[in-house]
Motif scaffolding. Structure first.
Motif, short mmCIF file in Angstrom:
data_model
loop_
_atom_site.label_atom_id
_atom_site.label_comp_id
_atom_site.label_asym_id
_atom_site.label_seq_id
_atom_site.Cartn_x
_atom_site.Cartn_y
_atom_site.Cartn_z
N LEU A 210 12.45 -11.31 -39.25
CA LEU A 210 11.90 -10.49 -40.33
C LEU A 210 12.31 -9.04 -40.09
CD1 LEU A 210 8.24 -11.57 -41.17
CD2 LEU A 210 10.35 -12.15 -42.35
N GLY A 211 12.70 -8.36 -41.16
CA GLY A 211 13.22 -7.01 -41.01
C GLY A 211 14.74 -7.07 -40.91
N THR A 212 15.34 -5.99 -40.46
CA THR A 212 16.79 -5.95 -40.30
C THR A 212 17.19 -4.83 -39.36
OG1 THR A 212 18.91 -5.79 -41.49
CG2 THR A 212 17.11 -4.42 -42.27
N PHE A 213 18.41 -4.92 -38.85
CA PHE A 213 18.98 -3.82 -38.06
C PHE A 213 19.94 -3.00 -38.91
CE2 PHE A 213 21.52 -7.65 -37.44
CZ PHE A 213 22.78 -7.22 -37.85
N ASN A 214 20.13 -3.40 -40.18
CA ASN A 214 21.18 -2.80 -41.01
C ASN A 214 20.88 -1.41 -41.52
OD1 ASN A 214 23.02 -4.96 -40.88
ND2 ASN A 214 21.92 -6.08 -42.46
N SER A 215 19.61 -1.12 -41.80
CA SER A 215 19.26 0.18 -42.36
C SER A 215 17.90 0.61 -41.85
CB SER A 215 19.25 0.14 -43.89
OG SER A 215 18.34 -0.83 -44.36
N TYR A 216 17.74 1.91 -41.63
CA TYR A 216 16.52 2.40 -41.01
C TYR A 216 15.29 2.13 -41.84
CZ TYR A 216 16.42 6.42 -44.18
OH TYR A 216 16.34 7.21 -45.29
N GLU A 217 15.41 2.20 -43.18
CA GLU A 217 14.21 2.05 -44.00
C GLU A 217 13.73 0.61 -44.10
OE1 GLU A 217 17.63 2.18 -47.11
OE2 GLU A 217 17.18 2.94 -45.09
N ASN A 218 14.58 -0.35 -43.72
CA ASN A 218 14.20 -1.76 -43.79
C ASN A 218 13.95 -2.40 -42.43
OD1 ASN A 218 14.27 -2.02 -46.65
ND2 ASN A 218 16.50 -2.05 -46.57
N ARG A 219 13.98 -1.59 -41.38
CA ARG A 219 13.61 -2.11 -40.07
C ARG A 219 12.12 -2.45 -40.09
NH1 ARG A 219 17.36 -0.52 -35.89
NH2 ARG A 219 15.69 -0.57 -34.35
N LEU A 220 11.73 -3.52 -39.44
CA LEU A 220 10.33 -3.93 -39.47
C LEU A 220 9.43 -2.86 -38.88
CD1 LEU A 220 8.49 -6.22 -40.35
CD2 LEU A 220 8.75 -7.24 -38.08
N THR A 221 9.92 -2.19 -37.85
CA THR A 221 9.15 -1.10 -37.25
C THR A 221 8.91 0.03 -38.25
OG1 THR A 221 11.28 -0.44 -36.32
CG2 THR A 221 9.69 -1.42 -34.80
N SER A 222 9.91 0.34 -39.06
CA SER A 222 9.78 1.40 -40.05
C SER A 222 8.80 1.00 -41.14
CB SER A 222 11.14 1.71 -40.70
OG SER A 222 12.09 2.13 -39.73
N LEU A 223 8.90 -0.23 -41.62
CA LEU A 223 8.03 -0.70 -42.70
C LEU A 223 6.57 -0.73 -42.26
CD1 LEU A 223 10.30 -3.63 -43.90
CD2 LEU A 223 9.86 -1.51 -45.16
N ILE A 224 6.33 -1.23 -41.06
CA ILE A 224 4.95 -1.31 -40.56
C ILE A 224 4.37 0.08 -40.34
CG2 ILE A 224 3.53 -1.99 -38.58
CD1 ILE A 224 5.32 -4.47 -38.32
N ALA A 225 5.15 0.95 -39.69
CA ALA A 225 4.65 2.30 -39.39
C ALA A 225 4.35 3.06 -40.68
CB ALA A 225 5.68 3.06 -38.56
N GLU A 226 5.21 2.92 -41.69
CA GLU A 226 4.99 3.61 -42.96
C GLU A 226 3.64 3.19 -43.57
OE1 GLU A 226 7.56 4.38 -46.99
OE2 GLU A 226 7.47 2.33 -46.25
N SER A 227 3.33 1.91 -43.48
CA SER A 227 2.08 1.41 -44.05
C SER A 227 0.87 1.84 -43.23
CB SER A 227 2.12 -0.12 -44.15
OG SER A 227 0.94 -0.62 -44.71
#
Length: 371
Positions: A210-227
């Protein structure tokens, strides 16, 4: 793709939420959503406002005989308290959105910014998140959170399941530590100040990738932290046990992979390279003390330009327990959105089958079989 929009004010008619893109034929448990809303309001440390509200979720569209239809879902929570407790204020409170909001939007009344920036809006986050959490459980994913510390009192006990606020008033598994935390909150309340602490949020059973390494905004760490950073009072989000592993060398800090695919450690917290790695996702949230203090704080009146003290508005002494409820809801929302992006499906059963097929096709040992 799941799209979510929420609106509503702290003292307006109510709170609204629209969820678009959820698949058809999922049976919703409304009572369970109401229980989560109750827990958010009644964990230890909440203030007088919680006695004014008795939150109940209504789903006004997108259901047919209790099942989702695939149409947009409209969530609604009615406010019982529709009148702000204080009159017009031109003195912004430190720690709130008052000052920046008044300057940015050219407001003369701090209450205008307060109405939407208030943590009252997190009631809708909990309702929508609990809805997603139910769906995730049917997909084999379990999400929960608990209180790890309040003030200087730290619990060493780790919860492996959701705790009941009726059994654990602060959602802390360590009974002795919880009693000490409650005592700290009582003392803070008597002396007119507030307390912060730490919350641990966990997700178990996520499929790998789940997530990706391709783009910073779609990394799982980025998505979770944003929320999670959207939760008022949350000032830090940490994955795994970096608070300990930063002291180790690289060999000690890595989670080595065994021949059976198992790992003896989970320092990374279940996420590597922006993607879930199959281990339990572990997140620590750092929660600041609620900024409203009964004794008042130094500020300036933006109309008279004179130094003044903030007036007291009914508030909480400690929201750490409530953040546990909100965090598990917000984490559930992020994870379900990513599951939907990854697997899709017009019906919930179709999505469920795709998840199960993925788990089988990506199961450890498949690569050896291909050899």
């Amino acid at each position: 793709m799941i799209k979510i929009l929420t609106s509503g004010d702290s003292h307006g008619y109510g709170l609204f939420g629209i969820v678009e893109g959820f698949p058809a034929h999922f049976k919703v448990n409304i009572e369970r959503i109401d229980r989560a809303l109750f827990s958010r309001q009644h964990v230890y440390g909440r203030g007088q406002r919680m006695k004014l509200e008795s939150d109940h979720i209504q789903i006004l569209s997108g259901l047919w005989e209790g099942e989702t239809t695939g149409a947009p879902l409209t969530f609604f929570i009615k406010n019982r308290s529709t009148t702000p407790p204080n009159g017009k204020s031109t003195a912004p409170r430190p720690g709130h959105a008052d000052f920046a909001g008044m300057i940015k939007y050219d407001f003369e009344d701090a209450r205008i910014t307060t109405e939407r920036s208030s943590s009252r809006r997190t009631a809708m986050d909990v309702a929508i998140g609990e809805f997603f959490r139910q769906a995730l459980e049917e997909l084999g994913v379990k999400i929960w959170a608990y209180t790890q510390s309040i003030g200087k009192i730290e619990s060493k006990a780790e919860s492996v399941q959701e705790l009941s606020s009726q059994v654990h008033p602060l959602l802390c598994l360590d009974n002795e530590a919880e009693k000490m935390m409650m005592s700290e909150i009582d003392e803070a309340s008597e002396n007119g100040y507030t307390l912060g602490g730490k919350v641990k949020a966990l997700a178990q059973g996520l499929p790998v990738g789940l997530g990706t390494f391709n783009s910073y905004e779609n990394r799982l760490t980025s998505l979770i932290a944003e929320s999670l950073f959207d939760i008022p009072s949350v000032k830090g989000v940490v994955y795994g046990d970096i608070d300990k592993t930063y002291k180790l060398n690289g060999i000690q800090a890595m989670d080595e992979i065994g021949i059976d695919g198992q790992r003896k450690t989970n320092h990374a917290g279940g996420i590597e390279g922006g993607m879930s790695n199959g281990e339990k996702v572990e997140i620590t949230l750092f929660v600041k003390p609620v900024p409203t203090q009964r004794k008042g704080l130094k500020t300036v009146d933006l109309k008279s330009c004179e130094a003044v003290q903030t007036s007291y508005v009914r508030s909480d002494t400690c929201v750490v327990g409530a953040v546990s409820i909100i965090a598990q809801a917000k984490l559930s929302t992020v994870i379900f959105k990513e599951m939907m992006n990854e697997f899709g499906g017009s019906t919930f059963q179709e999505m469920k089958e795709r998840v199960e097929n993925y788990r089988v096709s990506r199961k450890w040992g498949i690569f050896r079989e291909k050899k």
